[in-house]
Design an enzyme around this catalytic site. Structure first.
Site, short mmCIF file in Angstrom:
data_model
loop_
_atom_site.label_atom_id
_atom_site.label_comp_id
_atom_site.label_asym_id
_atom_site.label_seq_id
_atom_site.Cartn_x
_atom_site.Cartn_y
_atom_site.Cartn_z
N ASP A 122 48.70 47.18 37.03
CA ASP A 122 47.64 46.20 36.72
C ASP A 122 46.98 46.40 35.34
O ASP A 122 45.74 46.36 35.23
CB ASP A 122 46.56 46.22 37.82
CG ASP A 122 47.11 45.83 39.19
OD1 ASP A 122 48.33 45.63 39.32
OD2 ASP A 122 46.32 45.76 40.14
N ASP A 130 48.18 42.11 39.38
CA ASP A 130 47.32 41.52 40.40
C ASP A 130 47.37 40.01 40.11
O ASP A 130 47.15 39.58 38.97
CB ASP A 130 45.91 42.08 40.20
CG ASP A 130 45.08 42.15 41.45
OD1 ASP A 130 45.65 42.38 42.54
OD2 ASP A 130 43.85 42.00 41.35
N HIS A 156 46.25 36.60 41.87
CA HIS A 156 45.55 35.92 42.96
C HIS A 156 45.50 34.40 42.78
O HIS A 156 45.23 33.92 41.66
CB HIS A 156 44.11 36.41 43.04
CG HIS A 156 43.94 37.86 43.33
ND1 HIS A 156 44.54 38.49 44.40
CD2 HIS A 156 43.21 38.83 42.70
CE1 HIS A 156 44.18 39.77 44.41
NE2 HIS A 156 43.39 40.01 43.38
N HIS A 169 41.37 33.01 46.65
CA HIS A 169 41.59 34.32 47.29
C HIS A 169 40.32 34.83 47.97
O HIS A 169 39.23 34.78 47.40
CB HIS A 169 42.09 35.35 46.27
CG HIS A 169 42.77 36.51 46.91
ND1 HIS A 169 42.11 37.68 47.21
CD2 HIS A 169 44.04 36.66 47.37
CE1 HIS A 169 42.96 38.51 47.80
NE2 HIS A 169 44.13 37.91 47.91
N HIS A 196 38.93 37.33 39.58
CA HIS A 196 39.72 38.06 38.58
C HIS A 196 41.20 37.81 38.78
O HIS A 196 41.64 37.48 39.89
CB HIS A 196 39.44 39.57 38.69
CG HIS A 196 39.92 40.16 39.98
ND1 HIS A 196 39.19 40.09 41.14
CD2 HIS A 196 41.08 40.79 40.30
CE1 HIS A 196 39.87 40.66 42.12
NE2 HIS A 196 41.02 41.08 41.66
N LYS A 226 51.34 40.98 43.17
CA LYS A 226 50.72 41.26 44.47
C LYS A 226 49.39 40.54 44.54
O LYS A 226 48.83 40.15 43.51
CB LYS A 226 50.53 42.76 44.64
CG LYS A 226 49.62 43.35 43.58
CD LYS A 226 49.58 44.85 43.62
CE LYS A 226 48.66 45.40 42.57
NZ LYS A 226 47.25 44.97 42.68
N CYS A 231 43.79 50.26 42.80
CA CYS A 231 45.22 49.96 42.84
C CYS A 231 46.10 51.15 42.49
O CYS A 231 47.17 51.32 43.08
CB CYS A 231 45.51 48.73 41.98
SG CYS A 231 44.78 47.25 42.74
C1 VGL Z 1 42.07 46.02 41.60
C2 VGL Z 1 40.12 45.48 42.65
C3 VGL Z 1 40.60 44.23 42.97
C4 VGL Z 1 42.86 47.03 40.83
C5 VGL Z 1 42.58 44.78 41.91
O1 VGL Z 1 43.82 46.65 40.12
O2 VGL Z 1 42.53 48.23 40.93
N1 VGL Z 1 40.84 46.36 41.99
N2 VGL Z 1 41.84 43.89 42.60
ZN ZN Z 2 42.50 41.89 42.84
#
Ligand code: VGL
Ligand code: ZN
Length: 211
Positions: free
Chosen positions: A8, A46, A48, A52, A81, A106, A151
């Site tokens: 990410d 990430d 979404h 979401h 995000h 994901k 993550c």
């Molecule tokens: C993440 C919070 C929500 C991450 C992703 O990449 O750590 N944290 N979505």
């Molecule tokens: Zn996320």
């Protein structure tokens, strides 16, 4: 064979982004430096949909960073995000992706969050990452990227569970919460994971092979 997982490394997770991880931008040069030492480099995103359920904005009266229960699982509510196909969801522009052979996305199911690059948070659906790594004869997995306490942590935990020799490169990640990162590291070590620095990693490696 050794794989580096770049978790990410997206615009929304660096300062200026929607869910900025403090100093998140400071790891990018190191991630570029580390890549040539690996047999395989894989990234995650990430990714979404706008509806979401991990977004506070999709729950009336809720604020970011509150915790709720979502389909039986504890869920932190996040600022909006990494919405699919928005600039915030793109990989950081300074991340070198020439050696990245595959990108696993994901968090696409609006009903469930997905911190790990391997599974959703309910462990119901695999992303295919484990099978991909097995198919590439990977025995050791090195995890880096953002965020260390979410993550990156959950990816490393699942890597251990999948039977990979698992390393967290602690200076190639940054946490949302320092305390959360300390707990995550302790948990990974209890589960058999190894916490290493990039200096330790590079001191054991031969010079990178020409691409
Ligand atoms: C993440 C919070 C929500 C991450 C992703 O990449 O750590 N944290 N979505
Ligand atoms: Zn996320």
């Amino acid at each position: 064979m050794k794989a580096l997982l770049l978790i990410d490394v997206q615009n929304d997770f660096v300062p200026g982004g929607a869910l900025a991880v403090p100093e998140g931008n400071e790891i990018v040069a190191l991630l570029n430096q580390l890549q040539p030492y690996f047999d395989l480099v894989v990234a995650t995103q990430d990714w979404h949909p706008a509806n979401h359920k991990s977004f506070a904005a999709n729950h009336a009266g809720r604020q970011p960073f509150e915790e709720i229960e979502l389909h039986g699982l504890a869920q932190v509510l996040w600022p909006v995000h990494c919405v699919q196909s928005t600039p915030g969801a793109e990989l950081h522009p300074e991340l070198n992706t020439n050696q990245v052979e595959a990108i696993f996305r994901k968090g696409t199911n609006p009903e469930i969050d997905s911190y790990s690059g391997f599974y959703d948070n309910g462990h119901r659906k695999a992303t295919g990452l484990a099978a991909y790594l097995f198919g590439r004869s990977i025995a050791s997995v090195y995890v880096a990227g953002l965020a260390a306490d979410y993550c990156v942590y959950f990816t490393a935990k699942d890597a251990l569970q999948e039977g990979f020799d698992t390393f967290l490169i602690e200076d190639a990640t940054r946490p949302i919460s320092p305390e959360g990162f300390e707990r995550a590291k302790a948990d990974l070590e209890n589960l058999g994971g190894k916490i290493i620095s990039s200096a330790e990693l590079l001191s054991h490696e031969k010079a990178p092979q020409p691409a």
